[in-house]
Design an enzyme around this catalytic site. Structure first.
Site: not given
Length: 503
Positions: A269, A274, A281, A292, A351, A353, A355
């Site tokens: 990933k 993020d 968030k 991230d 949030d 995102e 996956r």
């Protein structure tokens, strides 16, 4: 860092900023070291300053009989040591050297060092000691007006005064080379993960990948936002379209076999920052979201080491990279996305995102011929609730595959804990209006997120590693510094090299 091995060299002919002695508890109490050290160390034991306990360090100033201003004493306890204990021991030696601003140190080897270990393997000992030194000497890049003049620990010599044979020397050289490859790959992952989000956008991450590929002559491909959309990668397109920094899909191939078969897919990933997107968030702690892309950094580190070690395996690395930002163009809760596989996703939470982009990446890895896939992602806060920052959570569809990886992790000291995949968890990610939904509520979040990604493996042996807790630490622990850890680089390499040995 330059690390070498010497034997048959008298101590009084060497020069360095510090001499390192590894001392057991019994040697402090009863002697057994060289005569010039026994009395000094016995006094330290009697006064309680240094007792030889495992990982205890003490800096002892020397008089002028040697070209070493100080000795770094490192305790090694009295029991047999594991590979991980050796690694942590030399990490502590490196940190002591950094505090002294030492540029070169000599580690004096006495007796048969393999007798101190459970493995009784010289190559493994040399590998662990080397790896610990490089990992412990890591320092995060600073962005200050005034830069420190001290560049860090640059050279280490393992020295044995007794002359050794060619077999022993070869064992040291082999172990040192492996330890350097593993540790420097991990430090590359740390460096990338620690870079601030304004200095590492998806295109910057792609350039870092190209640098690795070109350094070792590996084929690479980077798809820009237009190519991503044209190929039908709806997940990566959706997540990336909210940012002024467009997404990238990054591929590097390592071919160590004559035929492009038995291909292992590594997917990381690569969300370079993020915010959570429209599902924003909370502000406190958001600065840590520079991490991230820790999964992407890890798989890039693995490719760096494969380029150096050249095992006889085939690996394709895939990184979906984007920024997840709120804007007029950002994807929204309630959207339906069509992915590269043709599966549709109902977006309930922007949030979640990671996956979504990993779904496209797994499909793309399959297109490149991957027959087994491991994905790494700083995926969920839920894994932190379950495992803290102590262990990486794992979800799989193949128990044997996962147990192989867990066995490799025991040698590297990186904890992996398997998460449950009950049928009820699969029911939680079903959607009424699409094939799958990207959020399943508060409960079982680490398992359901992993199972979401697993849908895109389409039956191939697959492991998901959730490194949200272990990729970035709030304080130093073991061989890991505060900040990025490069977690799972060494475990993946250990497992990959075992695949090379099986061929």
């Amino acid at each position: 860092m330059n690390i070498d091995y010497s034997s048959g060299v008298a101590l009084d002919t060497l020069k360095a900023d510090a001499l390192v002695l590894m001392v057991s508890e019994s040697e402090v109490e009863q002697g057994g070291l060289a005569a010039q050290w026994n009395d000094k160390i016995a006094v330290l034991g009697k006064t309680g300053l240094f007792g030889g306990k495992l990982n205890q360090t003490y800096v002892l100033p020397l008089e002028n009989q040697y070209d070493f201003p100080v000795i770094i004493l490192c305790g090694c306890g009295d029991g047999l040591l594991t590979t991980d204990q050796l690694r942590i021991m030399t990490a502590n030696i490196a940190r002591a050297a950094l505090r002294l601003k030492a540029e070169k140190i000599v580690i004096q080897l006495t007796g048969e060092i393999t007798l101190l270990t459970e493995e009784k393997s010289l190559v493994t000992v040399a590998y662990a000691l080397t790896e610990g030194l490089i990992l412990g000497a890591y320092r995060r890049r600073q962005y200050k007006l005034e830069q420190a003049s001290y560049a860090g620990l640059a050279a280490v010599t393992f020295n044995k005064e007794q002359q050794t044979d060619e077999v022993e020397r070869e064992g040291w050289i082999q172990g040192i080379q492996r330890g350097q490859a593993f540790a420097e790959a991990t430090n590359l992952a740390r460096d990338l993960t620690n870079i601030p989000g304004n200095l590492l956008t998806p295109s910057d991450l792609a350039m870092a990948a190209i640098d690795v590929a070109e350094r070792y002559g590996l084929p690479a491909e980077v798809l820009d936002e237009r190519e991503i959309e044209q190929k039908g990668m709806g997940g990566l397109t959706a997540v990336g379209k909210g940012s002024v920094n467009p997404p990238r899909m990054i591929v590097i191939r390592y071919q160590g076999r004559e035929q492009w078969d038995h291909v292992i897919g590594l997917v990381g990933k690569g969300i370079t920052f993020d915010t959570g997107g429209i599902s924003l968030k909370r502000a406190p702690g958001m600065e840590e979201m520079i991490s991230d892309m820790g999964g992407a950094a890890a798989v890039l580190g693995v490719m760096e080491a494969l380029g150096r070690l050249r095992p006889q395996i085939n690996v394709v690395m895939v990184i979906p990279s984007a920024e997840n930002m709120p804007s007029a163009n950002a994807f929204k809760p309630g959207d339906i996305i069509t992915t590269l596989s043709g599966r549709t996703i109902e977006v309930l939470n922007t949030d979640a995102e990671g996956r979504v982009v990993l779904g496209d990446a797994l499909t793309y890895a399959r297109e490149w011929g991957a027959e087994r896939i491991i994905d790494l992602a700083t995926l969920t806060g839920a894994v932190l609730t379950t495992l803290g920052d102590i262990a990486t959570g794992a979800v799989t569809n193949d128990e044997t595959f996962l147990q192989e990886l867990i066995a490799a992790s025991r040698g590297t000291g990186e904890n992996i804990w398997q998460l449950p995949v009950y049928p009820e968890f699969r029911e939680m990610i079903k959607s009424e209006v699409a094939d799958i939904r990207n959020a399943a509520g508060r409960y079982g979040g680490a398992s359901t997120a992993g199972l979401f990604i697993g849908e895109f493996a389409e039956g191939l042996p697959w492991i998901h590693l959730d490194i949200a807790g272990t990729a970035f630490l709030s304080k130093e622990r073991g061989v890991n510094p505060k900040g990025a850890t490069g977690v799972m680089v060494r475990t993946l390499l250990e497992w990959l090299l075992s695949q090379n040995e099986e061929k």
